[in-house]
Design an enzyme around this catalytic site. Structure first.
Site, PDB file in Angstrom:
ATOM      1  CG  ASN B 383      -1.950   1.243   1.057  1.00 56.72           C
ATOM      2  OD1 ASN B 383      -2.019   1.941   0.308  1.00 56.72           O
ATOM      3  ND2 ASN B 383      -2.698   1.168   1.941  1.00 56.72           N
ATOM      4  CG  ASP B 384       1.900   2.746   3.958  1.00 54.67           C
ATOM      5  OD1 ASP B 384       1.025   3.232   3.428  1.00 54.67           O
ATOM      6  OD2 ASP B 384       2.261   2.097   4.664  1.00 54.67           O
TER       7      ASP B 384
END
Lengths: 100, 457
Positions: B383-384
């Site tokens: 995600n990040d």
């Protein structure tokens, strides 16, 4: 040991430490951190010295706790690093096998 | 049992120190890494054997028993730990090392005579204690025994300043007086500071903190070498301190952050604060079959694996899917972010565990220009590392972190467990883009579904 002599060792070791890891790729950051972590487990030597020289019970108990902690650091550190690197090695072999 | 002369003792310590230097150098390259680590272990064995042979020791039997117990605890723990949980274990090992250094210096309080040695004692007690408690908190964060979000409370920076003053005053007094009471006080201050130092650090920055604490333990061990007049401890500790510092900086720059910011950022409100709330904005979610069609009719696919892939133990399935796609003449590469996983380089280890060959793994700089020409970017459990906020939102906690440009691919597919934000707790705008499809569920399960759907195409 003379203080100035120890200082010499210290300064030289700083430069060696900087030098040996200056060009490491990010792929190996984790094993390198784990390996360096294992190396400072050599504090076990210090813990053994104080435990061996302990003259009172409470000192001995504390020193043995230090021995225990240092052993976990030293032994566990090298074993887990080896386990990680074993995978890197295995990967190389299997990819060579796939290529041939 | 002093059967060795001083010269032989010094030579053996020199040998062990050389082993450690070669170990670190070996670890810097994949080819020599394993041999390097074994050399390090050899150095450790020689060092420990030397101290038994060279020093006049009592309680030898007890010491040996405790060493046996320590090995009996740590070997199975290191053998059985899951590779995903490795960062925690390293943090824990680091903590006990720091604790051991602090205790050793504490017990040498009475023996330290010169000014220099007393300063070294105070330094070791203080830094070792910080390293111990800091590592324990790090462990708790990584194990998710406590929140991974930064913990802050009012007046935290004042308390920290106060403790710093107390630590300095305590150290000066300890150097002047050298009583065990002062030693204990300094240890307690160190322990509290270690906790306060790590609490405000956000989840994504925790790996860098492990590396920093690792370097600190190294320095504490080096200082304990000064205390005991032991060259091996001095050299080994300094090596780790110096290399750990470089490593910490390298990791921080891979994440586009400065070490100062990570440690002190939270006090200024600039660290990775975020929300773990689940957003209710509309997203486009698809089925495994939809994703299989997207993949099956693509020409180039880039896979971005993340920690979630490894947690679900789905690396094998992922690799099978990649092979199935390749069988259809589709080009598949893996784009590996330097900090994918929970530690820099962690993802490489996790994929290596699943025998994914080295050649299909591409580093960030290599893979980033390829996103423009990729038809599908498949983001699995990451995600990040693909969050465009790192480029577009100056206020974002991850602003400045280099990311994989997944958004530039024609289609983006996210395999996610839920809409919960990533480890850093930051909303990802990419999830709401029109060319993004989400596939919810356990990574292993959904990947097997996609795999069988691809095979059926």
């Amino acid at each position: 040991m003379e203080s100035i002599e120890l200082l010499t060792y210290f300064v030289l070791a700083v430069f060696v430490g900087f030098e040996v890891v200056s060009k490491v790729s990010s792929t190996l950051h984790t094993p390198l951190m784990s390996g360096a972590n294992a190396i400072h487990g050599i504090i076990l030597v210090g813990a053994i010295v104080v435990a061996g020289h302990a003259d009172e019970t409470w000192k001995l108990v504390l020193a043995l706790i230090a021995v225990l902690m240092a052993t976990v650091n030293l032994v566990g550190g090298f074993v887990v690093t080896d386990r990680m690197l074993e995978m890197f090695g295995g990967k190389k072999k299997s990819s060579e096998g796939a290529a041939s | 049992m002093s059967v060795l002369t001083e010269e032989v003792e010094a030579l053996l310590y020199l040998f062990a120190a050389v082993c450690f230097i070669l170990a670190l150098r070996g670890l810097a390259s994949p080819k020599s890494a394993r041999r390097g680590n074994l050399l390090g272990a050899l150095g450790a064995v020689v060092g420990v054997a030397t101290v038994f042979l060279a020093e006049e020791l009592s309680n030898v039997a007890l010491i040996l028993i405790v060493i046996a117990v320590g090995s009996a605890i740590s070997v199975p723990a290191s053998r059985m730990v899951k590779m995903t949980q490795m960062p925690q274990l390293v943090a824990l090992f680091n903590g006990v090392g720091g604790g051991a250094a602090a205790v050793v210096a504490y017990l040498e309080l009475g023996a330290a005579d010169s000014l220099g040695f007393k300063i070294a004692v105070a330094f070791t007690i203080f830094v070792g204690s910080i390293s111990f408690s800091g590592s324990v908190i790090t462990f708790a964060k990584l194990q998710e025994m406590m929140t991974t979000r930064p913990v802050m409370f009012a007046g935290q920076q004042y308390l920290m300043a106060l403790l710093t003053v107390a630590a300095l005053a305590g150290s000066v007094l300890l150097v002047l007086q050298g009583s065990f009471l002062l030693g204990t006080a300094l240890m307690v201050v160190g322990l509290v500071m270690g906790v306060l130092l790590v609490l405000p650090v956000g989840g994504a920055d925790v790996p860098i903190v492990i590396s920093l604490l690792n370097a600190m333990t190294g320095l504490a061990v080096a200082a304990s070498g000064l205390v005991l007049g032991n060259t091996l401890l001095l050299v080994a500790g300094t090596l780790v301190g110096a290399s750990g510092t470089i490593l910490t900086r390298a990791m921080a720059s891979a994440m586009g952050r400065s070490v100062n910011n990570i440690i002190f950022g939270a006090f200024k409100g600039g660290s990775t604060a975020g929300s773990t709330e689940i957003s209710d904005r509309p997203v486009k979610s698809g089925s495994a079959e939809d994703v299989a069609i997207l993949l099956g009719y693509a020409q180039r696919v880039i896979v971005v694996p993340g920690y979630g892939l490894a947690v679900a133990q789905a690396q094998h399935t992922m690799y099978e899917l990649a092979k199935a796609l390749e069988g259809k003449g589709i080009e598949v590469v893996f784009g590996i972010h330097p900090v994918a996983g929970r530690m820099p380089g962690h993802m490489n280890v996790l994929l290596a565990e699943a025998n994914v060959p080295y050649e299909v793994l591409q580093e960030m700089d290599e893979v980033n220009p390829q996103f423009k020409t990729a038809d599908v970017c498949l983001v699995v459990g990451a995600n990040d590392v693909v969050n465009p906020a790192a480029k577009t939102t100056p206020g974002s906690p991850i602003y400045g972190m280099p990311i994989l440009d997944a958004g530039e691919a024609k289609q983006v597919v996210f395999l996610k467990r839920s809409m919960r934000p990533g480890f850093a707790g930051i909303e990802n705008e990419l999830l709401y883009e029109p060319n993004t499809t989400l596939l919810f569920g356990d990574a292993k399960e959904t990947l097997s579904k996609v795999l069988s759907a691809v095979k059926a195409l």
